[in-house]
Design an enzyme around this catalytic site. Structure first.
Site, PDB file in Angstrom:
ATOM      1  N   HIS A 326       0.835  -1.202   0.000  1.00 28.44           N
ATOM      2  CA  HIS A 326       0.000   0.000   0.000  1.00 28.44           C
ATOM      3  C   HIS A 326       0.876   1.262   0.000  1.00 28.44           C
ATOM      4  O   HIS A 326       0.443   2.325  -0.460  1.00 28.44           O
ATOM      5  CB  HIS A 326      -0.924   0.037   1.228  1.00 28.44           C
ATOM      6  CG  HIS A 326      -2.051  -0.949   1.155  1.00 28.44           C
ATOM      7  ND1 HIS A 326      -1.923  -2.257   1.554  1.00 28.44           N
ATOM      8  CD2 HIS A 326      -3.332  -0.812   0.719  1.00 28.44           C
ATOM      9  CE1 HIS A 326      -3.081  -2.893   1.376  1.00 28.44           C
ATOM     10  NE2 HIS A 326      -3.951  -2.034   0.875  1.00 28.44           N
ATOM     11  N   ASP A 399      -3.793  -6.504  -7.911  1.00 27.19           N
ATOM     12  CA  ASP A 399      -4.171  -5.885  -6.651  1.00 27.19           C
ATOM     13  C   ASP A 399      -4.547  -4.438  -6.988  1.00 27.19           C
ATOM     14  O   ASP A 399      -4.443  -4.008  -8.150  1.00 27.19           O
ATOM     15  CB  ASP A 399      -3.002  -5.952  -5.661  1.00 27.19           C
ATOM     16  CG  ASP A 399      -3.470  -5.934  -4.212  1.00 27.19           C
ATOM     17  OD1 ASP A 399      -4.595  -5.453  -3.953  1.00 27.19           O
ATOM     18  OD2 ASP A 399      -2.698  -6.377  -3.339  1.00 27.19           O
TER      19      ASP A 399
END
Length: 492
Positions: A326, A399
């Site tokens: 992230h 993702d």
């Protein structure tokens, strides 16, 4: 006198003979007439009997043929079922033998209304054979524009907890393949049901509505208000039980709670093999690849048994990485042989058990690719390793494309271009549907992406939707039910 008597006697005898001969002639004539009459009557009776027998036999033939094709009988009249196969010409009664109402063939040889076969043996036009998933896919592809095909490759995020004109217009105009919802999209349970339902209604093609519902620290449904939701235990605790049946049951609990709200895709289970103190940690089932394989696949079978599509993540294995993608790009410092010994074991097991969707992580594997290219953009890892070496035939999804582990290094246009050429089918959370479509179209025009790659991915996406995905909700009573609580309580 004697002569006269003798003469009279002779005359009388002659007259008597004449009379007797006449009577005999009359008798013979009458007998002949009677014989003729009887013969005619006999012929008439015999003919009538034969005609009746013929009618009976023909009726029986019609009955047999009609029964054979349609198994249908109505008010003692034999009727050919229009949905059955046509009678063969060898089984049809000859025109000259069709009975009339008087049991005699008529000059027109038309059959009577009773006992006649149907004039048409063609299948009823009112009964339409349902299209197969493959047929639905091809029909949809024929009607789609290039923009709509690219839209199907996108799973986009939205803002808010209810339908807005912006979301409605986006779905209708760009036709994304799916939507992903997060905790901040979920409010009251009824509002959530209505929100998901409204989005599905505005999509002309079945819409994927997805969420991260793993259990433990990653489960979005706990944000639902107004009704209790079952708290799913951490997957590390499920793995410790080493009970495949229990794992399957927990999978059904997850799926039923998702279906009660309208979700049909779950970004779970995690197939990463854990390493102590690594990023994935309790999201993994175990540090043992064999336990991860058996328990994760059992849980995913429970999910898919209800019509929710499980997504296996994060290929080629996030378990031993420390960094969080992230925020930065994690490095996987293993060789291919080391990956095959541990990290790839659960993915290989998933492929053997008909995995439909695998998520690629944003992590680099420099000892395999000889560079720091993220796996989500690497043809070496997606097409070379996953598809060709490991034999995977299903869909590949990235993702989130909003993670800094990838956006810090590439533009959105570069990301779409590289991902599609690497073998990706679904792009998760692009910057926007409009920008993604325009960028991909530009790459196609520039010759950097082949349109055939788009068609290949969209065909697989549509097949998944039409063959494996549930589109209807189930009862809201499943949400937080006592039966579900009894199952998760078995995890100690």
């Amino acid at each position: 006198m004697r002569k006269n008597k003798k003469k009279i006697f002779m005359i009388a005898s002659t007259c008597l003979c004449i009379i007797l001969a006449f009577l005999a002639f009359v008798t013979i004539t009458n007998q002949s007439k009677m014989s003729s009459i009887n013969k005619n009557n006999s012929n008439f009776i015999h003919s009538s009997i034969n005609d009746s027998k013929s009618n009976i036999e023909e009726s029986n033939t019609n009955f047999t043929n009609t029964n054979s094709d349609s198994n249908s009988l109505s008010n003692s009249n034999i009727v050919t079922n229009t949905n059955s196969s046509s009678l063969s010409s060898s089984n049809k009664p000859s025109v000259s033998n069709k009975p009339t109402t008087s049991n005699k063939p008529t000059t027109s040889n038309k059959p009577t209304t009773s006992n006649k076969p149907s004039t048409s043996n063609k299948p009823s036009t009112n009964v339409t054979k349902p299209l197969t998933a493959a047929e639905k896919t091809e029909e949809a592809l024929k009607k789609m524009t290039l923009d709509e095909k690219i839209g199907q490759m996108l799973i986009v995020s939205v803002s808010g907890k209810s339908m807005t004109s912006n979301i409605q217009n986006m779905i209708k105009k760009y036709k994304p393949g799916g939507i992903i919802l997060f905790a901040d999209n979920l409010g009251n349970y009824q509002t959530t049901i209505n929100f998901i339902s409204d989005m599905k209604k505005n999509s002309s093609i079945p819409l994927i509505v997805s969420v991260d519902q793993e259990g433990g620290r990653v489960q979005r449904l706990t944000s639902i208000t107004g009704k209790k939701v079952t708290n799913i235990p951490a997957m590390s605790d499920v793995g410790k039980m080493e009970d495949e049946n229990l794992a399957y049951s927990i999978g059904t609990v997850i799926a039923e709670e998702l279906l009660a709200l309208g979700f049909n895709m779950d970004f779970a289970p995690v197939l990463d093999v854990a390493v102590p103190n690594a990023y994935i940690s309790s999201r993994s089932f175990s540090t043992d690849p064999q336990i991860v394989s058996k328990i994760a696949i059992s849980l995913s079978k429970g999910i898919s048994s209800k019509g929710v599509i499980p997504v296996y993540k994060h290929f080629p294995g996030h378990g031993s990485t420390v960094a969080d993608s992230h925020y930065e790009l994690p490095l996987l410092s293993k060789t291919k042989a080391e990956l095959y010994d541990v990290d790839l074991v659960p993915f290989q097991y998933a492929i053997q058990n008909d995995a439909k969707v695998i998520m690629i992580g944003h992590l680099a594997a420099p000892k395999i690719t000889n560079d720091n290219l993220p796996a989500s953009l690497s043809k070496t890892l997606i097409t070379g390793l996953l598809k060709q070496e490991m034999g995977y035939k299903g869909l590949v999804i990235t993702d989130s494309l909003q993670m800094k582990g990838i956006t810090n290094h590439y533009s959105q246009k570069e990301i779409y271009e590289m991902a599609i050429n690497a073998g990706v089918d679904f792009l998760l959370m692009p910057e926007s549907a409009e920008k993604a479509i325009n960028n991909i179209k530009a790459s196609i025009k520039e010759g950097k992406i082949k349109e055939s790659k788009i068609n290949e991915s969209v065909r697989k996406i549509l097949m998944l939707k039409y063959s494996s995905m549930k589109t209807d909700n189930i009862s809201i009573n499943y949400l937080g039910s006592q039966a579900h609580q009894n199952i998760v309580d078995k995890v100690k």
